[in-house]
Design a protein around this motif. Structure first.
Motif, PDB file in Angstrom:
ATOM      1  N   LEU A 243       0.821  -1.211   0.000  1.00  0.00           N
ATOM      2  CA  LEU A 243       0.000   0.000   0.000  1.00  0.00           C
ATOM      3  C   LEU A 243       0.856   1.262   0.000  1.00  0.00           C
ATOM      4  CD1 LEU A 243      -3.105  -0.497   2.335  1.00  0.00           C
ATOM      5  CD2 LEU A 243      -3.059  -0.061  -0.122  1.00  0.00           C
ATOM      6  N   GLU A 244       1.925   1.247   0.778  1.00  0.00           N
ATOM      7  CA  GLU A 244       2.804   2.411   0.831  1.00  0.00           C
ATOM      8  C   GLU A 244       3.415   2.686  -0.540  1.00  0.00           C
ATOM      9  OE1 GLU A 244       6.523   4.155   3.523  1.00  0.00           O
ATOM     10  OE2 GLU A 244       6.078   1.999   3.514  1.00  0.00           O
ATOM     11  N   HIS A 245       3.787   1.628  -1.231  1.00  0.00           N
ATOM     12  CA  HIS A 245       4.349   1.784  -2.574  1.00  0.00           C
ATOM     13  C   HIS A 245       3.298   2.356  -3.528  1.00  0.00           C
ATOM     14  CE1 HIS A 245       8.062  -0.688  -1.853  1.00  0.00           C
ATOM     15  NE2 HIS A 245       7.315  -1.067  -0.831  1.00  0.00           N
ATOM     16  N   GLY A 246       2.097   1.783  -3.471  1.00  0.00           N
ATOM     17  CA  GLY A 246       1.035   2.272  -4.341  1.00  0.00           C
ATOM     18  C   GLY A 246       0.712   3.729  -4.089  1.00  0.00           C
ATOM     19  N   ALA A 247       0.706   4.117  -2.811  1.00  0.00           N
ATOM     20  CA  ALA A 247       0.424   5.515  -2.466  1.00  0.00           C
ATOM     21  C   ALA A 247       1.487   6.443  -3.040  1.00  0.00           C
ATOM     22  CB  ALA A 247       0.340   5.666  -0.950  1.00  0.00           C
ATOM     23  N   GLY A 275      -5.039   7.671  -9.191  1.00  0.00           N
ATOM     24  CA  GLY A 275      -4.720   7.327  -7.809  1.00  0.00           C
ATOM     25  C   GLY A 275      -5.446   6.086  -7.344  1.00  0.00           C
ATOM     26  N   ILE A 276      -6.732   5.990  -7.683  1.00  0.00           N
ATOM     27  CA  ILE A 276      -7.528   4.827  -7.270  1.00  0.00           C
ATOM     28  C   ILE A 276      -6.969   3.543  -7.874  1.00  0.00           C
ATOM     29  CG2 ILE A 276      -9.787   3.727  -7.504  1.00  0.00           C
ATOM     30  CD1 ILE A 276     -11.021   6.529  -7.304  1.00  0.00           C
ATOM     31  N   VAL A 277      -6.622   3.595  -9.151  1.00  0.00           N
ATOM     32  CA  VAL A 277      -6.103   2.399  -9.832  1.00  0.00           C
ATOM     33  C   VAL A 277      -4.781   1.945  -9.212  1.00  0.00           C
ATOM     34  CG1 VAL A 277      -5.125   1.561 -12.004  1.00  0.00           C
ATOM     35  CG2 VAL A 277      -7.287   2.817 -12.014  1.00  0.00           C
ATOM     36  N   LEU A 278      -3.876   2.884  -8.971  1.00  0.00           N
ATOM     37  CA  LEU A 278      -2.567   2.521  -8.421  1.00  0.00           C
ATOM     38  C   LEU A 278      -2.678   1.967  -7.000  1.00  0.00           C
ATOM     39  CD1 LEU A 278      -0.451   5.506  -9.783  1.00  0.00           C
ATOM     40  CD2 LEU A 278      -0.156   3.098 -10.368  1.00  0.00           C
ATOM     41  N   ILE A 279      -3.455   2.633  -6.169  1.00  0.00           N
ATOM     42  CA  ILE A 279      -3.603   2.156  -4.791  1.00  0.00           C
ATOM     43  C   ILE A 279      -4.391   0.848  -4.763  1.00  0.00           C
ATOM     44  CG2 ILE A 279      -4.618   2.687  -2.538  1.00  0.00           C
ATOM     45  CD1 ILE A 279      -3.961   5.623  -3.070  1.00  0.00           C
ATOM     46  N   GLY A 280      -5.411   0.750  -5.615  1.00  0.00           N
ATOM     47  CA  GLY A 280      -6.169  -0.500  -5.699  1.00  0.00           C
ATOM     48  C   GLY A 280      -5.304  -1.661  -6.151  1.00  0.00           C
ATOM     49  N   ALA A 281      -4.433  -1.411  -7.128  1.00  0.00           N
ATOM     50  CA  ALA A 281      -3.529  -2.458  -7.603  1.00  0.00           C
ATOM     51  C   ALA A 281      -2.555  -2.879  -6.507  1.00  0.00           C
ATOM     52  CB  ALA A 281      -2.767  -1.966  -8.827  1.00  0.00           C
ATOM     53  N   ALA A 282      -2.067  -1.905  -5.748  1.00  0.00           N
ATOM     54  CA  ALA A 282      -1.153  -2.217  -4.650  1.00  0.00           C
ATOM     55  C   ALA A 282      -1.863  -3.028  -3.566  1.00  0.00           C
ATOM     56  CB  ALA A 282      -0.590  -0.924  -4.061  1.00  0.00           C
ATOM     57  N   PHE A 283      -3.101  -2.670  -3.300  1.00  0.00           N
ATOM     58  CA  PHE A 283      -3.890  -3.403  -2.303  1.00  0.00           C
ATOM     59  C   PHE A 283      -4.121  -4.844  -2.760  1.00  0.00           C
ATOM     60  CE2 PHE A 283      -8.116  -4.597  -0.545  1.00  0.00           C
ATOM     61  CZ  PHE A 283      -7.777  -4.597   0.804  1.00  0.00           C
ATOM     62  N   GLY A 284      -4.497  -5.002  -4.035  1.00  0.00           N
ATOM     63  CA  GLY A 284      -4.706  -6.343  -4.570  1.00  0.00           C
ATOM     64  C   GLY A 284      -3.433  -7.176  -4.552  1.00  0.00           C
ATOM     65  N   SER A 285      -2.316  -6.551  -4.887  1.00  0.00           N
ATOM     66  CA  SER A 285      -1.030  -7.259  -4.858  1.00  0.00           C
ATOM     67  C   SER A 285      -0.667  -7.687  -3.441  1.00  0.00           C
ATOM     68  CB  SER A 285       0.072  -6.358  -5.424  1.00  0.00           C
ATOM     69  OG  SER A 285      -0.189  -6.017  -6.767  1.00  0.00           O
ATOM     70  N   SER A 286      -1.016  -6.847  -2.468  1.00  0.00           N
ATOM     71  CA  SER A 286      -0.733  -7.183  -1.068  1.00  0.00           C
ATOM     72  C   SER A 286      -1.546  -8.392  -0.622  1.00  0.00           C
ATOM     73  CB  SER A 286      -1.051  -5.977  -0.171  1.00  0.00           C
ATOM     74  OG  SER A 286      -0.261  -4.864  -0.507  1.00  0.00           O
TER      75      SER A 286
END
Length: 300
Positions: A243-247, A275-286
């Motif tokens: 999440l930190e990376h996505g943010a 922003g939503i796509v990047l953070i969402g992708a990071a969340f999904g990857s986590s």
């Protein structure tokens, strides 16, 4: 955290969403503070950009200030992104990209070099001809602000467990207090970089500065800050490690969008979706990473 939700809210609502726009109008128009407030509360009829006598409206003056605001905020956010992405980290999200960037980051002051190059490109190619010097100065101030605030924060960092705090418990308390203060200052500047562009966008809905301050401030800022504190206390960042990376990637994207918007309007929908796509992708990857590790532990 308490300061962030109390004094920080006052700064966010009345400072950045109400007082700062009035200050810009005050400086840009040469009006006094009372006259600037009167201008804000009494717009031209039918939402016109100018009064019948040719004087610009409050909205027009604020919108005209977008290049310097975007340059300052864009460069501050860009420095924040570069500082994160060029630093060697144990956990990497986009490893194919973050690993070479971290290696390149070993070159001293690379983030400053990249930021200066992008600022020059923005000022000379993207910015209107009459805004070149304004964008350069505002962008440089954004960089200086980040370097100063970040440097002060690192100077007064909280000692680690294996470090010996100077001055005993009182020394540790002072160091913690100073670190907390500069972290608070850092977050407020970060909030300012994010928020003021939203003030300009809010004119698409209403030109009333009070409604803008209440909507973006009390509703928006209070919700975002409350959810931030909630996530910190729940340990969400440690559980969802990407999440930190996505943010930060979202911050980097926003920085570039702000700089690009100096010359070309960028729809708010695009800004929000990136922003939503990047953070969402990071969340999904986590989530995928956590499940993968859980399966590995079960198989062992």
């Amino acid at each position: 955290q308490k300061i962030f939700l109390t004094i920080g809210i006052l700064i966010a609502v009345f400072g950045m969403r109400l007082v700062f726009p009035l200050l810009i109008v005050w400086v840009a128009s040469g009006l006094g503070p009372i006259a600037a407030l009167d201008l804000a509360l009494n717009p031209p009829a039918d939402g016109a950009a100018y009064f019948p006598n040719g004087d610009p409206s409050y909205e027009t003056l604020i919108t005209d200030a977008h290049p310097q605001i975007a340059a300052f905020g864009g460069m501050f956010l860009l420095m924040l992104f570069l500082h994160f992405i060029l630093e060697e980290r144990e956990i990497k999200w986009l490893e194919w990209l973050e690993r070479p960037l971290a290696k390149a980051g070993k070159l001293d002051q690379l983030e400053v070099v990249i930021a200066v190059v992008l600022l020059l490109i923005t000022a000379t190619i993207i910015a209107p001809d009459d805004k070149v010097s304004t964008v350069m100065i505002a962008g440089a101030l954004g960089m200086i602000t980040y370097i100063a605030v970040n440097g002060l924060g690192e100077m007064f960092h909280i000692p680690e467990e294996d470090e010996e705090p100077t001055g005993g418990p009182s020394g540790l308390a002072k160091a913690t207090g100073k670190a907390g203060f500069f972290l608070f200052l850092y977050l407020e500047v970060l909030d300012a970089s994010f928020s003021f562009d939203g003030v300009i966008g809010a004119f698409a809905i209403t030109s009333d500065p009070i409604i803008i301050a209440l909507g973006l401030g009390f509703i928006g800022a209070m919700f975002v800050r409350s959810i931030t504190i909630f996530l910190v206390r729940k340990g969400t960042l440690s559980e969802y490690v990407y999440l930190e990376h996505g943010a930060h990637w979202a911050i980097g994207a926003l920085a570039l969008i702000l700089l690009y918007s100096i010359g070309t309007h960028v729809p708010e929908l695009i800004t929000g979706l990136v922003g939503i796509v990047l953070i969402g992708a990071a969340f999904g990857s986590s989530i995928y990473r956590n499940r993968k590790e859980a399966k590995a532990e079960v198989s062992v």
